[in-house]
Write an enzyme that holds these catalytic residues in place. Structure first.
Site, short mmCIF file in Angstrom:
data_model
loop_
_atom_site.label_atom_id
_atom_site.label_comp_id
_atom_site.label_asym_id
_atom_site.label_seq_id
_atom_site.Cartn_x
_atom_site.Cartn_y
_atom_site.Cartn_z
N GLY A 111 0.85 -1.19 0.00
CA GLY A 111 0.00 0.00 0.00
C GLY A 111 0.88 1.23 0.00
O GLY A 111 2.10 1.15 -0.10
N GLY A 159 1.21 5.03 2.03
CA GLY A 159 0.74 5.94 3.07
C GLY A 159 1.42 7.29 2.95
O GLY A 159 1.99 7.61 1.90
N GLY A 160 1.37 8.07 4.02
CA GLY A 160 1.93 9.41 4.03
C GLY A 160 3.43 9.42 3.78
O GLY A 160 3.97 10.34 3.17
N ASP A 175 -3.40 10.85 14.66
CA ASP A 175 -3.90 10.46 13.33
C ASP A 175 -4.52 9.07 13.38
O ASP A 175 -4.25 8.21 12.54
CB ASP A 175 -2.75 10.52 12.31
CG ASP A 175 -3.29 10.61 10.88
OD1 ASP A 175 -4.49 10.94 10.72
OD2 ASP A 175 -2.53 10.37 9.94
#
Ligand code: AMP
Length: 816
Positions: free
Chosen positions: A508, A510-511, A626
């Protein structure tokens, strides 16, 4: 029926007769009570009369406490309400109590075992309404027809001679005393046991009586208020309780939600105090771990096969679906070569197909079990003293629970070969333990020596004005006070592990940038987060994540194994989570069906415990900032692990709130005070956790939520349904399995408490954990923050821009 016809003829005669006065405790055939009139027990404890529950207009005849008139303990016509105030209660010459309506129709009637002489109905000091004859013998009593309340002196169970059963059933709702879904009864099959039923299904089991208590009812302890009684003989089985001091009131009630409670009256506060409440942890669900398995709430996962047994469906078992249970690894052969494995401190399995004897010794019991090929286990019938009697089980063993304290011994039949195997395993673990202890001691001494040498060496180097890095990476934390050490992985090893960061290995993005799956040479699965050059979450967050998470260890936090900083590469290496992130389950039509209620609740509770650790139990007070579904990873057993600490902040000492100008986080999960003023505290995480609960329960995202009837976000929609008293409409329709509605509603309730507008109204995480795992009364939630929203809003992380919510417009700075 003949008696009732006779009664109709007589009614006109009765109506000419006198009405009972307000302080009478009796009515005779020439008396009646009309709506407004009452009977009062001789000592003034109980009153009988007409009432309407809550806002209902229907009229019922019931019994209540004089000092707490809203506490109804018995209702005569619970399934047949009167619709006006014209009802009349009387007793016929045949000793039958009848309730008549305005047209003299019979709404409810008792029965009489035989035609009596001089019958009289009387409300006794115990709250029992009886019809007795001239000799004082009872013809009928309300205690034989309990409603939702168990009073002292009431015997609940079975009469084996007449076949009559007496058990508690809940009201349908607080305004409708009709028979509801939930009941508590003695299951008379095999060794009688107490069960909690939802309709025809056993929901939970307090278990069989072991001389001291029901085997799975640990709250039943010696106390100054009441004493428990249990009677089992050829003619009957029943349990009851007796007050030790008659001036105290105590009752046990099963509520419309299925929760059962014992309450004692406290004069000082003039109110009922809860003495005990039925527990609602996972292990209380009947057969939660399937057959031949044990449930232990202090273990993770909670279910385990009995020793020498294997899961029937290993795939489901690994996904935390334990319903299929376990079977023997080695089949039992019917010969003398069997032995028994002893389990201590357990709740005995379901006894509905067991056999028992009160007089055998435990040795005789064992012998009997060995002689019967289908006997699978045995235990003491009575645990008092040395123990006595015998219980035998045949076939599967269902609903065993392990306790830390309490419970009793259970002996499970095993082939000798299995017992040998288990014994070897135990001896090996013992040896291993000794080896570990000795090894650890040597290691500690060795490390102390190495540490001392290194310290002297480092000091020498520092004195020379140079500092060399060891094989571990050191980072200063934010205060620059403490150094952090973390294993360093070699770039070539990570490159090999991830197939040169092949796209096929990509898990995946992410940030930080892409995340890859890798396999190390030692066979360990890892997840590698590779900081991309274009990442919004830069080197500072990378460093922050290392500093914070490397110091933390909790089963609900993802484990950072190390980092790799080489040739312009910055990478974090984590333990690999095979089931990836929670959002890939709850927001996916097909996969969300795999998340049954037990799993969803397991996940919510796990995240709550992880967050509690961050806020209160870790060395630092950490605010995640978060928390969201995509930052909850799921391991092989679907245990949740909080991940992504790039935005987390640690607080020292008593500090519990801070302010920032750079507001970062994710739309839909950010609390109003953070999004608007940049104030963050543990309560901002609590807000995000509340959003997460509501998303897990509903299967819908907060941001991007669409409902045809309104422009609300998920929080707004949940609040609207809550205010309209229909919160169950929020529940994800794709979750097909059975789960107590009250448990799901409780989670919605806690979710709404967490997303309240004012941070000071929100509970802290220790209260949240407590609320999620008990059945205590919950406070009322106030309006959530950001409960209105733009219908076009998306659900992605912040990218900077303008956010509208609660009529406030705030500018959020670019975070990722
Ligand atoms: P993140 O950068 O933490 O937001 O991760 C991005 C995505 O990579 C997540 O949503 C997961 O699907 C996947 N991922 C991250 N960490 C792990 C891990 N430890 N194990 C498996 N998948 C992971």
């Amino acid at each position: 029926m003949e008696a009732i016809n006779h009664l109709l003829v007589c009614y006109f005669f009765f109506s000419l007769l006198r009405t009972s006065t307000s302080q009478d405790s009796t009515i005779t055939p020439n008396q009646s009570i009309s709506d407004g009139g009452t009977l009062v027990s001789a000592d003034g404890s109980f009153q009988l009369g007409f009432f309407s529950p809550g806002n209902s207009k229907s009229r019922y005849v019931g019994i209540w406490y004089m000092l707490s008139s809203e506490t109804i303990v018995w209702v005569a016509n619970r399934n047949a309400p009167l619709h006006d105030h014209s009802g009349i209660l009387t007793v016929t010459g045949d000793g039958v109590l009848v309730l008549l309506n305005s047209t003299n129709g019979i709404v409810w009637s008792s029965n009489a075992s035989r035609p009596p002489e001089n019958p009289v109905a009387q409300l006794l000091d115990t709250g029992n309404l009886v019809v007795k004859d001239g000799n004082g013998d009872f013809l009928w009593q309300s205690f034989d027809y309990p409603c939702d309340t168990h009073l002292p002196g009431m015997e609940l169970g079975w009469n084996f001679v007449t076949g009559q059963g007496r058990f508690l059933t809940s009201w349908k709702s607080t305004e409708d005393p009709a028979q509801g879904e939930f009941s508590i009864r003695i299951d008379p099959r095999g060794l009688p046991q107490m069960v909690f039923m939802e309709g025809a299904r056993i929901k939970a089991r307090a278990g069989s009586w072991n001389g001291l208590r029901f085997t799975g009812y640990l709250e039943l302890r010696t106390n100054p208020v009441f004493e428990f009684q249990f009677v089992l003989n050829e003619k009957e089985v029943y349990y009851g309780f007796k007050l030790l001091n008659n001036s105290v009131f105590s009752r046990y009630v099963v509520k419309p939600s299925g929760v059962s409670q014992r309450l004692n009256w406290v004069d000082r506060t003039h109110s009922w105090e809860i003495f005990s409440t039925s527990q609602a942890d996972q292990c209380e669900n009947y057969g939660f771990c399937g057959a031949n398995a044990t449930c232990n709430i202090n273990n993770s996962p909670v279910c385990a096969c009995l020793e020498g047994f294997l899961p029937n469906s290993p795939k489901d078992w690994d996904l935390a679906d334990w319903a299929a249970g376990c079977s023997r690894r080695t089949l039992l052969e019917c010969n003398d070569t069997n032995g028994f494995q002893k389990y201590t401190r357990v709740k005995l399995p379901d006894t509905s197909s067991s056999w028992f004897n009160k007089t055998l010794t435990l040795k005789e019991c064992k012998g009997l079990c060995l002689k019967n090929c289908s006997c699978t286990a045995y235990a003491d019938f009575d645990v008092r003293g040395e123990g006595s009697g015998c219980v035998l089980w045949f076939g599967s063993l269902v609903d065993i629970r392990e306790y830390a304290t309490g419970g009793q011994d259970l002996y499970i039949r095993m082939p000798i070969s299995e017992l040998d195997h288990l014994e070897k395993k135990r001896r090996f673990s013992k040896k291993k333990l000794v080896a570990i202890i000795v090894g650890s001691a040597l290691l500690v001494v060795g490390m102390a020596i190495i540490g001392l040498v290194l310290y002297i060496w480092k000091k020498k180097l520092r004195n020379q004005g140079t500092t060399k890095r060891s094989h571990k990476k050191d980072y200063d934390n934010e205060d620059g006070k403490e150094d952090m050490e973390l294993p360093i992985f070699d770039l070539t090893a990570i490159d090999n592990a991830t197939n040169s960061f092949s796209n096929n290995n990509k898990l995946g993005e992410g940030g930080f940038g892409p995340v890859y799956k890798g396999i190390l040479l030692d066979g360990r699965d890892i997840a590698v987060k590779r900081l991309s050059k274009s990442s919004g979450q830069g080197l500072n967050e990378f460093k922050n994540e290392i500093i914070l998470i490397a110091k933390l260890q909790h089963r609900n936090l993802v484990k950072l194994l190390g980092c790799c900083i080489q040739e312009n590469e910055n990478m974090l290496i984590y333990e690999y989570m095979p089931n990836k992130s929670l959002d890939s389950f709850i927001f996916d039509h097909a996969k969300s069906k795999l998340l049954n209620w037990h799993r969803r609740i397991h996940i919510i509770r796990g995240v709550a415990k992880g967050l509690l650790y961050l806020h209160e139990d870790s060395r630092l007070r950490i605010i995640h900032r978060d928390l969201k579904a995509s930052n909850i990873l799921l391991d092989n057993d679907m245990n949740p692990k909080i991940s992504d600490f790039g935005l987390a902040r640690s607080f020292g000492g008593d500090q519990d709130e801070s302010k920032t100008n750079l507001i970062v986080g994710t739309y839909g999960y950010m609390s109003p005070e953070y999004a608007v003023h940049g104030h963050y505290s543990v309560k901002s995480d609590v807000f995000s956790f509340g959003v997460l609960i509501l998303e897990i329960v509903s299967g819908k995202k907060n941001r991007g939520f669409y409902h045809k009837g309104n422009h609300l976000n998920l929080l707004g929609h949940a609040w609207k349904l809550w205010m309209e008293d229909k919160p169950m409409e929020l529940i994800d329709s794709l979750v097909g399995d059975m789960c107590t509605l009250s448990t799901v509603l409780r989670h919605i309730h806690v979710g709404l408490l967490c997303v309240q507008q004012r941070p000071e109204d929100r509970p802290n995480m220790s209260f949240v954990v407590q609320m999620l795992s008990s059945e205590s009364k919950l406070p009322k939630p106030n309006q959530p923050g950001f409960f209105t929203d733009s219908p076009k809003a998306d659900s992605s992380s912040t990218k900077g821009g303008t956010y509208s919510g609660n009529e406030i417009t705030v500018t959020l700075f670019e975070a990722r």
